[in-house]
Design an enzyme around this catalytic site. Structure first.
Site, PDB file in Angstrom:
ATOM      1  CG  ASP A   9      77.987  49.296  81.271  1.00  0.00           C
ATOM      2  OD1 ASP A   9      78.159  48.330  82.058  1.00  0.00           O
ATOM      3  OD2 ASP A   9      78.240  50.472  81.591  1.00  0.00           O
TER       4      ASP A   9
ATOM      5  CE  LYS B 254      80.536  51.832  83.694  1.00  0.00           C
ATOM      6  NZ  LYS B 254      79.068  51.967  83.668  1.00  0.00           N
TER       7      LYS B 254
ATOM      8  CG  ASP C 240      82.003  48.052  87.180  1.00  0.00           C
ATOM      9  OD1 ASP C 240      82.123  48.734  88.205  1.00  0.00           O
ATOM     10  OD2 ASP C 240      80.910  47.609  86.779  1.00  0.00           O
TER      11      ASP C 240
ATOM     12  CD1 TRP D 163      81.138  51.466  91.132  1.00  0.00           C
ATOM     13  CD2 TRP D 163      81.645  50.095  92.822  1.00  0.00           C
ATOM     14  NE1 TRP D 163      81.123  50.175  90.644  1.00  0.00           N
ATOM     15  CE2 TRP D 163      81.437  49.310  91.662  1.00  0.00           C
ATOM     16  CE3 TRP D 163      81.977  49.453  94.016  1.00  0.00           C
ATOM     17  CZ2 TRP D 163      81.548  47.918  91.672  1.00  0.00           C
ATOM     18  CZ3 TRP D 163      82.079  48.067  94.022  1.00  0.00           C
ATOM     19  CH2 TRP D 163      81.866  47.323  92.869  1.00  0.00           C
ATOM     20  N   GLY D 164      83.651  55.609  93.654  1.00  0.00           N
ATOM     21  CA  GLY D 164      84.028  56.591  94.658  1.00  0.00           C
ATOM     22  C   GLY D 164      84.437  55.981  95.986  1.00  0.00           C
TER      23      GLY D 164
ATOM     24  NE  ARG E   9      79.644  56.203  88.470  1.00  0.00           N
ATOM     25  CZ  ARG E   9      79.159  54.969  88.385  1.00  0.00           C
ATOM     26  NH1 ARG E   9      79.248  54.279  87.269  1.00  0.00           N
ATOM     27  NH2 ARG E   9      78.540  54.427  89.419  1.00  0.00           N
TER      28      ARG E   9
ATOM     29  CG  ASP F  42      75.847  51.834  89.273  1.00  0.00           C
ATOM     30  OD1 ASP F  42      77.054  52.157  89.324  1.00  0.00           O
ATOM     31  OD2 ASP F  42      75.443  50.820  88.683  1.00  0.00           O
TER      32      ASP F  42
END
Ligand SMILES: *[C@@H]1O[C@H](CO)[C@@H](O)[C@H](O)[C@H]1NC(C)=O
Ligand SMILES: *[C@@H]1O[C@H](CO)[C@@H](O)[C@H](O)[C@H]1NC(C)=O
Ligand SMILES: *[C@@H]1O[C@H](CO)[C@@H](O)[C@H](O)[C@H]1NC(C)=O
Ligand SMILES: *[C@@H]1O[C@H](CO)[C@@H](O)[C@H](O)[C@H]1NC(C)=O
Ligand SMILES: *[C@@H]1O[C@H](CO)[C@@H](O)[C@H](O)[C@H]1NC(C)=O
Ligand SMILES: *[C@@H]1O[C@H](CO)[C@@H](O)[C@H](O)[C@H]1NC(C)=O
Length: 409
Positions: A66, A142, A144, A181-182, A198, A202
């Site tokens: 990450d 991944k 972000d 994060w939706g 996602r 979190d």
């Protein structure tokens, strides 16, 4: 007739190609335990432990770095580079090491100019960064969302599809895991451009206690850093379970099993729901120090098989059989054999209780003329025999989830 079938074939054949994430992906990610403080002396023993513990064999194949692998600046050619103090051998050598163990390697970047800790993000450098990852033999990204709001006027779908296309253009098979994060409801737009997305902010290492600012449904927006408990993550999936489909997985975030805040029953509940809701299963604990109990939960073959079932259909919340704040019943079909259903019965309350599930309350069974079904209690690893009308589970402990496989007698 012949002509029609030829046309049909040619129309459908592109869909028969390989879907990158036909099953929810499984692996380990450094964030939940180490945050950005990762280095080679953490990652290498973790890779070895994935193999020696049996986790790799059980399906946990991706080792994902990450945030925190990068240097604070790009190199002279504008490329992202690893922090050479933390990763003295460099990422290509680490990838080689991980591949030689039979694992795949994942890395992290961000759709903003900077990521969440001001390491260089990929916005504006998507092709260069995707090429860099491919040249390092990376298998997973991944991606972000920090700083994404400063990235101008592009919609999230646009911002995230640029990297998706860049990864495809490398010609290397790189699983694309969105971490947005939706916030902008990616279940409506991310399916065409990523393998998983996602669906929430979190997770935090807690069974029931959310951080302040966390809201309970999929469509409300958190304020500040999320910190979503296991129970709230499950709550949010009531609205999203129907979106699950192969190649486009709603990701409930890394597992907190083995991070030391939950009882055995709570960790079983956590794993049961992530599996049956078809979330990617990405371990977040320090597996070099994990307890046998937690490891045993992560290794449960029958629960993993529910997650990796060919049908890829998530369980659905059944309000008519549930009771808000005390009992939750979820159920869904499995592809296994010609007929099978998984049923989850969670005791959310504070005392042990019995839970009754009539077969007629399970949507796919309600119109069946069949009166009895074969039942297996998965966590107990016990066949309960053939049961008529429905089942009453006695003494379900507080925060325990019973997982049943209900099939043709
Ligand atoms: C690696 O990181 C861990 C945890 O942050 C730290 O304890 C350790 O000293 C670091 N090792 C090296 C060689 O930097
Ligand atoms: C590498 O990481 C160390 C430890 O976090 C930090 O002190 C150093 O500034 C970093 N170096 C670069 C080039 O980013
Ligand atoms: C964990 O399991 C291993 C292998 O089965 C065993 O050798 C070890 O004693 C166990 N440790 C604990 C703390 O139970
Ligand atoms: C559990 O049951 C006891 C006895 O009926 C009751 O006093 C207590 O409030 C219950 N606890 C919870 C958390 O529901
Ligand atoms: C079962 O039958 C009822 C009444 O005909 C119908 O409304 C319902 O959709 C059926 N359920 C399923 C799962 O087919
Ligand atoms: C109920 O379950 C608990 C924990 O699983 C166990 O300790 C207890 O003996 C059980 N009680 C009955 C009546 O079976």
């Amino acid at each position: 007739m012949k002509f029609n079938s030829v046309v049909l074939l040619s129309l459908t054949s592109p869909c028969l190609g390989k879907i990158a994430a036909a099953k929810p992906q499984m692996g380990w990610n450094s964030w939940n335990t180490f945050k950005a403080n990762i280095n080679e002396s953490i990652i290498k023993p973790t890779a070895e432990t994935l193999v020696s513990s049996g986790l790799a064999k059980a399906g946990y194949e991706y080792l994902i770095l990450d945030e925190g692998w990068q240097a604070l600046t790009r190199d002279g050619n504008g490329r992202q580079q690893a922090n050479a103090t933390k990763f003295p051998s460099g990422i290509p050598a680490l990838a080689d090491y991980v591949h030689k163990l039979g694992l795949k390697i994942g890395i992290y970047s961000d759709a903003g100019i900077y990521d969440c800790d001001f390491f260089p993000g990929s916005w504006g450098n998507e092709e260069l960064d995707a090429d860099t990852y491919a040249s390092w033999d990376i298998d997973y990204l991944k991606y972000d969302n920090c700083g994404g709001f400063q990235a101008g006027t592009q919609s999230p779908g646009e911002r995230f599809s640029i990297m998706g296309n860049a990864l495809k253009n490398t010609g290397r098979d790189i699983l694309y895991s969105l971490c947005q994060w939706g916030n902008q409801f990616p279940w409506f737009w991310a399916d065409q451009l990523s393998d998983s997305y996602r669906m929430s902010g979190d997770i935090t290492s807690s069974f029931a206690k959310d951080n302040s600012g966390v809201c309970k449904t999929a469509y409300c927006l958190n304020t500040g850093y999320a910190g979503v408990s296991v129970l709230t993550m499950i709550r949010k999936m009531r609205e999203l379970s129907g979106f699950q489909s192969p190649g486009s997985w709603a990701d409930m975030d890394m597992l907190e099993i083995g991070t030391g805040t939950m009882t055995e029953y709570e960790e079983q509940t956590h794993f049961s729901f992530w599996a049956a809701l078809k979330s990617p299963l990405i371990i977040g604990a320090d597996i070099t120090k994990i307890s046998n109990t937690s490891l045993g939960i992560l290794l449960n073959k029958e629960i993993i098989a529910i997650n990796q079932d060919d049908a890829g259909v998530a369980v659905t919340y059944l309000p008519a059989l549930s009771s808000e704040g005390s009992i939750q019943i979820w159920a869904g079909p499995l592809s296994a054999g010609s007929f099978g259903h998984v049923v989850l019965a969670l005791n959310e309350g504070g005392n042990a209780t019995s839970i009754t599930i009539p077969w007629s309350g399970i949507p796919e069974l309600q119109n069946s003329t069949r009166a009895s079904y074969k039942v297996r209690d998965v966590w107990a690893a016990k066949d309960l025999g053939t049961i008529q009308t429905g089942i009453t589970l006695l003494n379900v402990s507080s925060h325990q989830t019973k997982v049943l496989i209900v099939s043709r007698a």
